[in-house]
Design an enzyme around this catalytic site. Structure first.
Site, PDB file in Angstrom:
ATOM      1  N   ARG A 103       0.889  -1.177   0.000  1.00 32.93           N
ATOM      2  CA  ARG A 103       0.000   0.000   0.000  1.00 32.93           C
ATOM      3  C   ARG A 103       0.916   1.213   0.000  1.00 32.93           C
ATOM      4  NH1 ARG A 103      -5.346   1.289   3.451  1.00 32.93           N
ATOM      5  NH2 ARG A 103      -6.073  -0.040   1.760  1.00 32.93           N
ATOM      6  N   GLN A 133      -9.958  -3.839  -4.028  1.00 32.90           N
ATOM      7  CA  GLN A 133     -11.269  -3.421  -3.523  1.00 32.90           C
ATOM      8  C   GLN A 133     -12.329  -3.563  -4.614  1.00 32.90           C
ATOM      9  OE1 GLN A 133     -12.176  -1.988  -0.284  1.00 32.90           O
ATOM     10  NE2 GLN A 133     -14.147  -2.557  -1.164  1.00 32.90           N
ATOM     11  N   CYS A 261     -16.279   1.628  -0.031  1.00 35.24           N
ATOM     12  CA  CYS A 261     -15.108   0.774   0.245  1.00 35.24           C
ATOM     13  C   CYS A 261     -14.745   0.790   1.729  1.00 35.24           C
ATOM     14  CB  CYS A 261     -13.929   1.223  -0.599  1.00 35.24           C
ATOM     15  SG  CYS A 261     -13.529   2.969  -0.416  1.00 35.24           S
TER      16      CYS A 261
HETATM   17  N1   CP Z   1     -11.227  -0.358   1.952  1.00 38.06           N
HETATM   18  C1   CP Z   1      -9.971  -0.427   2.430  1.00 38.06           C
HETATM   19  O1   CP Z   1      -9.016  -0.664   1.693  1.00 38.06           O
HETATM   20  O2   CP Z   1      -9.886  -0.285   3.774  1.00 38.06           O
HETATM   21  P1   CP Z   1      -8.528  -0.065   4.629  1.00 38.06           P
HETATM   22  O3   CP Z   1      -7.998   1.290   4.232  1.00 38.06           O
HETATM   23  O4   CP Z   1      -8.954  -0.143   6.047  1.00 38.06           O
HETATM   24  O5   CP Z   1      -7.569  -1.156   4.258  1.00 38.06           O
HETATM   25  N1  NVA Z   2      -9.856   6.807  -1.496  1.00 41.75           N
HETATM   26  C1  NVA Z   2      -9.557   6.270  -0.192  1.00 41.75           C
HETATM   27  C2  NVA Z   2      -9.804   4.801  -0.183  1.00 41.75           C
HETATM   28  C3  NVA Z   2      -9.585   4.140   1.151  1.00 41.75           C
HETATM   29  C4  NVA Z   2      -9.790   2.658   1.117  1.00 41.75           C
HETATM   30  C5  NVA Z   2      -8.123   6.603   0.191  1.00 41.75           C
HETATM   31  O1  NVA Z   2      -7.242   6.478  -0.664  1.00 41.75           O
HETATM   32  O2  NVA Z   2      -7.897   7.005   1.326  1.00 41.75           O
END
Ligand code: CP
Ligand code: NVA
Length: 311
Positions: A103, A133, A261
């Site tokens: 991430r 997601q 999400c």
């Molecule tokens: N939807 C999602 O990716 O959640 P997190 O940011 O908690 O991983």
């Molecule tokens: N658009 C959001 C999605 C979180 C799962 C972000 O990047 O913070």
């Protein structure tokens, strides 16, 4: 040659459908108590430059349920690109682990990891895309009996990583996607153009009511994504009219579902009434992250039979 999953464009429609079938089977097995140690002895490295609940827990639990193990690396552990180059981190990790999930802020970090690691790399969210997601969300819709190409999906809110992955999904699965974002917050034109070249039916507009009208799905996401916290006030003003509330939901089909999400900012992009209401399927989405990502990992690791160095 190894395969990666950085965006939905990395896999063909047929391959994504293989992942859906595998996810369905793994989910049924798990619910019925049939163990499936398909990744016994395998290890996943999980790199997080940003916070997470769902992604962290579902990948870790998923590896456990598959008989493998996951190693969680915090931003301070690894400091990608600062303590050492992304390439060097990749070339260390692939000597020890069978797959990497990351991430990251900059999507190019994932591309560099994928280029330099001999093991599959999975995007656990970047500033540009969140494919795990959206693939899980499509699975959730299929599981409810939807035929994806027949759907009209409204994406109300920021033209962000989620919107971009929905646009990619429109190219892969053929549904109609109607995006409504405030001016200045539209999805990236290049992402839209690439998807349209592949036949995606995507329209980008500014009117949430027009997007929601007759929709089968209303999807929303936070107005302020991770990394944009300094803009939160300005964004609250810009997105004020882009809330998914009961009034907007009334414009959709009576059978429509509401998706998010998560994490949700209740009272901002979505009201309590809607997210807790009978049309909300947000926790089914969260549950399916587990099953779909298990399938992604199994698919990628099993396809990585002939490793080849890229650096
Ligand atoms: N939807 C999602 O990716 O959640 P997190 O940011 O908690 O991983
Ligand atoms: N658009 C959001 C999605 C979180 C799962 C972000 O990047 O913070």
């Amino acid at each position: 040659m190894k395969r990666d999953f950085l965006t939905l464009r990395d896999l063909s429609r047929v391959e994504l459908e293989e992942i859906f079938s595998l996810a369905q089977q793994l989910k049924a097995d798990w619910k019925e108590g049939r163990p499936h140690p398909l990744l016994r002895g395998r290890v996943l490295a999980m790199i997080f430059e940003k916070p997470s609940l769902r992604t962290h827990v579902t990948f870790e639990v998923g590896m456990f349920q598959l008989g493998g193990h996951a190693v969680y690396l915090t931003p301070s552990d690894i400091q990608l690109g600062k303590r050492e180059t992304v390439a060097d981190a990749a070339r260390n990790l692939d000597r020890w682990v069978d797959a990497i999930m990351a991430r990251v802020y900059d999507h190019r970090t994932l591309e560099e990891l994928a280029r330099c690691a001999e093991v599959p790399v999975v995007n656990g969210l970047s500033d540009r895309f969140h494919p795990c997601q959206v693939l899980s969300d499509c699975f959730t819709l299929i599981e409810r009996g939807c035929n994806l190409p027949e759907l009209r999906i409204a994406f109300v809110g920021d033209g962000n990583n989620m919107a971009h992955s929905w646009i990619n999904a429109a190219a892969r699965f053929g549904f109609q996607l109607v995006v409504a974002s405030p001016r200045g917050y539209e999805p990236d034109a290049e992402v839209v153009a690439e998807a349209r070249k592949e036949g995606a039916r995507v329209s980008i507009g500014h009117d949430p009511a027009e997007a929601a009208n007759d929709a089968d799905v209303i999807y929303t996401d936070t107005w302020t994504s991770m990394g944009q916290e300094a803009e939160a006030e300005e964004r609250r003003r810009a997105f004020r009219d882009y809330q998914v509330n009961a009034e907007l939901l009334r414009l959709a089909k009576p059978t429509a579902v509401v998706m998010h999400c998560l994490p949700a900012h209740r009272g901002e992009e979505i009201t309590d009434e809607v997210i807790d209401g009978p049309q909300s399927i947000v926790f089914d989405q969260a549950e399916n992250r587990l099953h779909v990502q298990k399938a992604i990992l199994v698919w990628l690791v099993q396809h990585n039979l002939h490793r080849r160095a890229h650096c």
